[in-house]
Motif scaffolding. Structure first.
Motif, PDB file in Angstrom:
ATOM      1  N   TRP A  32       0.814  -1.220   0.000  1.00 57.59           N
ATOM      2  CA  TRP A  32       0.000   0.000   0.000  1.00 57.59           C
ATOM      3  C   TRP A  32       0.848   1.272   0.000  1.00 57.59           C
ATOM      4  CZ3 TRP A  32       1.216   3.119   3.932  1.00 57.59           C
ATOM      5  CH2 TRP A  32       1.757   2.536   5.083  1.00 57.59           C
ATOM      6  N   ALA A  36       0.055   5.378  -1.153  1.00 56.10           N
ATOM      7  CA  ALA A  36       0.073   6.451  -0.154  1.00 56.10           C
ATOM      8  C   ALA A  36       1.073   7.528  -0.545  1.00 56.10           C
ATOM      9  CB  ALA A  36       0.412   5.881   1.223  1.00 56.10           C
ATOM     10  N   GLY A  73       0.465   0.789   8.439  1.00 59.75           N
ATOM     11  CA  GLY A  73       0.756   2.208   8.363  1.00 59.75           C
ATOM     12  C   GLY A  73       2.234   2.476   8.587  1.00 59.75           C
ATOM     13  N   ALA A  90       0.969   7.918   7.315  1.00 60.50           N
ATOM     14  CA  ALA A  90      -0.022   7.354   6.393  1.00 60.50           C
ATOM     15  C   ALA A  90      -0.440   5.977   6.885  1.00 60.50           C
ATOM     16  CB  ALA A  90       0.542   7.246   4.980  1.00 60.50           C
ATOM     17  N   ALA A  93      -4.970   2.145   2.672  1.00 54.76           N
ATOM     18  CA  ALA A  93      -6.377   2.443   2.376  1.00 54.76           C
ATOM     19  C   ALA A  93      -7.342   1.463   3.046  1.00 54.76           C
ATOM     20  CB  ALA A  93      -6.596   2.453   0.865  1.00 54.76           C
ATOM     21  N   ARG A  96      -7.823   2.554   6.869  1.00 61.85           N
ATOM     22  CA  ARG A  96      -8.171   3.923   7.268  1.00 61.85           C
ATOM     23  C   ARG A  96      -9.513   3.965   7.978  1.00 61.85           C
ATOM     24  NH1 ARG A  96      -6.305   6.150   1.677  1.00 61.85           N
ATOM     25  NH2 ARG A  96      -4.086   5.888   2.014  1.00 61.85           N
TER      26      ARG A  96
END
Length: 162
Positions: A32, A36, A73, A90, A93, A96
């Motif tokens: 990810w 980000a 993250g 960050a 996704a 979140r």
């Protein structure tokens, strides 16, 4: 007069809801992270490797109950005199809106406080209203005029570390 040497950043920070592990150069980035970084670079932020290369301390964020070491993250911050300066944060996704970033912030703030940090600050890009609201909810307040040199466009937000 020389300041006393600071204690090193801890390699791990833990809480009931999550674990933070120091980023090592040999670590492979999670899938990810590229998405980000694209989103953050569109707002003028630099990449996580750039922040780490500049000497910031980075941590991977993982959930304690995960069966593997899946990273959800990442964050980076540095100490400047008695300030903790957030430079990158960050969450993937899929993770979140679960309070993960909000739970990671106080862990790093406590570690910085043990190193004599008295306040924390972050430069929020003017185009990122979600980030502005995120930091506001965590007790950061915007400053009308930044007393620090500009590192980009946006609003400086600050919070005293108690």
């Amino acid at each position: 007069m020389n300041a006393p040497p600071r204690a090193p950043w801890p390699p791990r920070l833990r809480a009931k809801r999550l674990r933070l592990r120091a980023i090592r150069p040999a670590d492979s980035p999670p899938r990810w992270l590229a998405d980000a970084e694209r989103a953050l670079s569109a707002q003028g932020d630099c990449s996580l490797p750039d922040r780490l290369g500049a000497g910031d301390r980075g941590y991977w964020i993982a959930l304690p109950h995960a069966e593997s070491d899946d990273v959800v993250g990442a964050l980076a911050a540095r100490l400047d005199h008695h300030d903790l300066i957030w430079t990158w944060l960050a969450v993937g996704a899929l993770w979140r809106l679960r309070g993960i970033a909000a739970a990671a912030v106080p862990l790093v703030e406590r570690a910085a406080r043990r190193q004599d940090a008295r306040r924390a600050r972050v430069l929020v890009p003017g185009s990122n209203g979600v980030a502005f609201y995120f930091w506001l909810r965590l007790g950061y307040r915007p400053l009308p005029v930044a007393p620090w040199p500009r590192e980009g466009s946006g609003a400086w937000m600050v919070r005293d570390l108690l």
